[in-house]
Design a protein around this motif. Structure first.
Motif, PDB file in Angstrom:
ATOM      1  N   MET A   1       0.834  -1.193   0.000  1.00 29.84           N
ATOM      2  CA  MET A   1       0.000   0.000   0.000  1.00 29.84           C
ATOM      3  C   MET A   1       0.877   1.255   0.000  1.00 29.84           C
ATOM      4  N   SER A   2       0.485   2.229  -0.814  1.00 32.57           N
ATOM      5  CA  SER A   2       1.195   3.495  -0.800  1.00 32.57           C
ATOM      6  C   SER A   2       0.493   4.425   0.183  1.00 32.57           C
ATOM      7  N   ALA A   3       1.267   5.185   0.923  1.00 35.58           N
ATOM      8  CA  ALA A   3       0.709   6.096   1.928  1.00 35.58           C
ATOM      9  C   ALA A   3       0.721   7.521   1.392  1.00 35.58           C
ATOM     10  N   ILE A   4      -0.298   8.254   1.749  1.00 33.20           N
ATOM     11  CA  ILE A   4      -0.343   9.672   1.401  1.00 33.20           C
ATOM     12  C   ILE A   4      -0.472  10.489   2.679  1.00 33.20           C
ATOM     13  N   HIS A   5      -0.034  11.737   2.595  1.00 33.65           N
ATOM     14  CA  HIS A   5      -0.125  12.651   3.730  1.00 33.65           C
ATOM     15  C   HIS A   5      -1.360  13.530   3.570  1.00 33.65           C
ATOM     16  N   ILE A   6      -2.060  13.702   4.676  1.00 34.92           N
ATOM     17  CA  ILE A   6      -3.256  14.542   4.700  1.00 34.92           C
ATOM     18  C   ILE A   6      -3.178  15.420   5.949  1.00 34.92           C
ATOM     19  N   VAL A   7      -3.369  16.714   5.771  1.00 37.21           N
ATOM     20  CA  VAL A   7      -3.411  17.632   6.906  1.00 37.21           C
ATOM     21  C   VAL A   7      -4.842  17.662   7.423  1.00 37.21           C
ATOM     22  N   CYS A   8      -4.996  17.472   8.712  1.00 40.09           N
ATOM     23  CA  CYS A   8      -6.318  17.487   9.321  1.00 40.09           C
ATOM     24  C   CYS A   8      -6.916  18.896   9.215  1.00 40.09           C
ATOM     25  N   PRO A   9      -8.140  19.009   8.671  1.00 40.90           N
ATOM     26  CA  PRO A   9      -8.760  20.333   8.565  1.00 40.90           C
ATOM     27  C   PRO A   9      -9.224  20.899   9.905  1.00 40.90           C
ATOM     28  N   HIS A  10      -9.174  20.097  10.953  1.00 38.58           N
ATOM     29  CA  HIS A  10      -9.643  20.525  12.270  1.00 38.58           C
ATOM     30  C   HIS A  10      -8.502  20.977  13.184  1.00 38.58           C
ATOM     31  N   CYS A  11      -7.415  20.176  13.243  1.00 42.09           N
ATOM     32  CA  CYS A  11      -6.325  20.481  14.181  1.00 42.09           C
ATOM     33  C   CYS A  11      -4.987  20.741  13.493  1.00 42.09           C
ATOM     34  N   GLN A  12      -4.946  20.635  12.177  1.00 39.49           N
ATOM     35  CA  GLN A  12      -3.735  20.835  11.382  1.00 39.49           C
ATOM     36  C   GLN A  12      -2.672  19.748  11.598  1.00 39.49           C
ATOM     37  N   GLY A  13      -3.049  18.649  12.246  1.00 46.17           N
ATOM     38  CA  GLY A  13      -2.122  17.531  12.419  1.00 46.17           C
ATOM     39  C   GLY A  13      -1.846  16.857  11.094  1.00 46.17           C
ATOM     40  N   LEU A  14      -0.618  16.401  10.903  1.00 46.15           N
ATOM     41  CA  LEU A  14      -0.239  15.715   9.669  1.00 46.15           C
ATOM     42  C   LEU A  14      -0.438  14.218   9.862  1.00 46.15           C
ATOM     43  N   ASN A  15      -1.173  13.604   8.949  1.00 46.43           N
ATOM     44  CA  ASN A  15      -1.524  12.189   9.042  1.00 46.43           C
ATOM     45  C   ASN A  15      -1.062  11.451   7.800  1.00 46.43           C
ATOM     46  N   ARG A  16      -0.731  10.169   7.968  1.00 52.00           N
ATOM     47  CA  ARG A  16      -0.440   9.281   6.844  1.00 52.00           C
ATOM     48  C   ARG A  16      -1.578   8.281   6.756  1.00 52.00           C
TER      49      ARG A  16
END
Length: 145
Positions: free
Chosen positions: A2-17
């Motif tokens: 699986m390839s992972a992508i980064h997404i910034v949380c629109p609520h807390c600005q935390g960076l998620n994979r």
């Protein structure tokens, strides 16, 4: 694999994979536990714009608008419909040009509504003027490929 992508949380600005293959499973933020891919446009401000645009691997379509703008108000439901229909394929965001004049200046916004598409922090497309939902969705699908 699986390839992972980064997404910034629109609520807390935390960076998620998140695994790219699992985006349709409505992933949640590891920090605040809220949804990472809302089915509606998110509001961006000067303080969180750069992080959101630069760190998100998904394309981000930004509507620069103002409350006094008639065409902006007319296009808002179409933009929300596009956000819902393309959930997981792109992130839809709105920037109020009156509250964020530095962003308007930074991106040389001359007329509103103006739609800008960002991929990996770079502007890749721009469209000025209001569009009906069908045309907006078709345009978005072409530019996020």
């Amino acid at each position: 694999m699986m390839s992972a992508i980064h997404i910034v949380c629109p609520h807390c600005q935390g960076l998620n994979r998140s695994p790219a293959e699992r985006l349709s499973d409505n992933p949640v933020c590891g920090k605040c536990k809220q949804g990472l891919l809302p089915a509606h446009p998110v509001e961006l401000r000067q303080s969180d714009f750069a992080r959101f645009i630069e760190k998100s691997d998904l394309p981000v379509i930004v509507d620069f608008w103002a409350d006094w703008c008639g065409p902006c108000k007319m296009m808002a439901p179409a933009f929300a419909q596009a956000a819902q229909q393309l959930q997981g394929k792109a992130i839809f965001a709105k920037v109020d040009t009156e509250s964020n004049p530095m962003l308007s200046q930074q991106f040389a916004i001359r007329s509103i509504p103006s739609l800008l598409v960002f991929k990996q922090g770079r502007e890749v497309s721009r469209q000025a003027g209001a569009m009906p939902a069908g045309q907006l969705i078709q345009w978005a699908q072409q530019v996020i490929r």
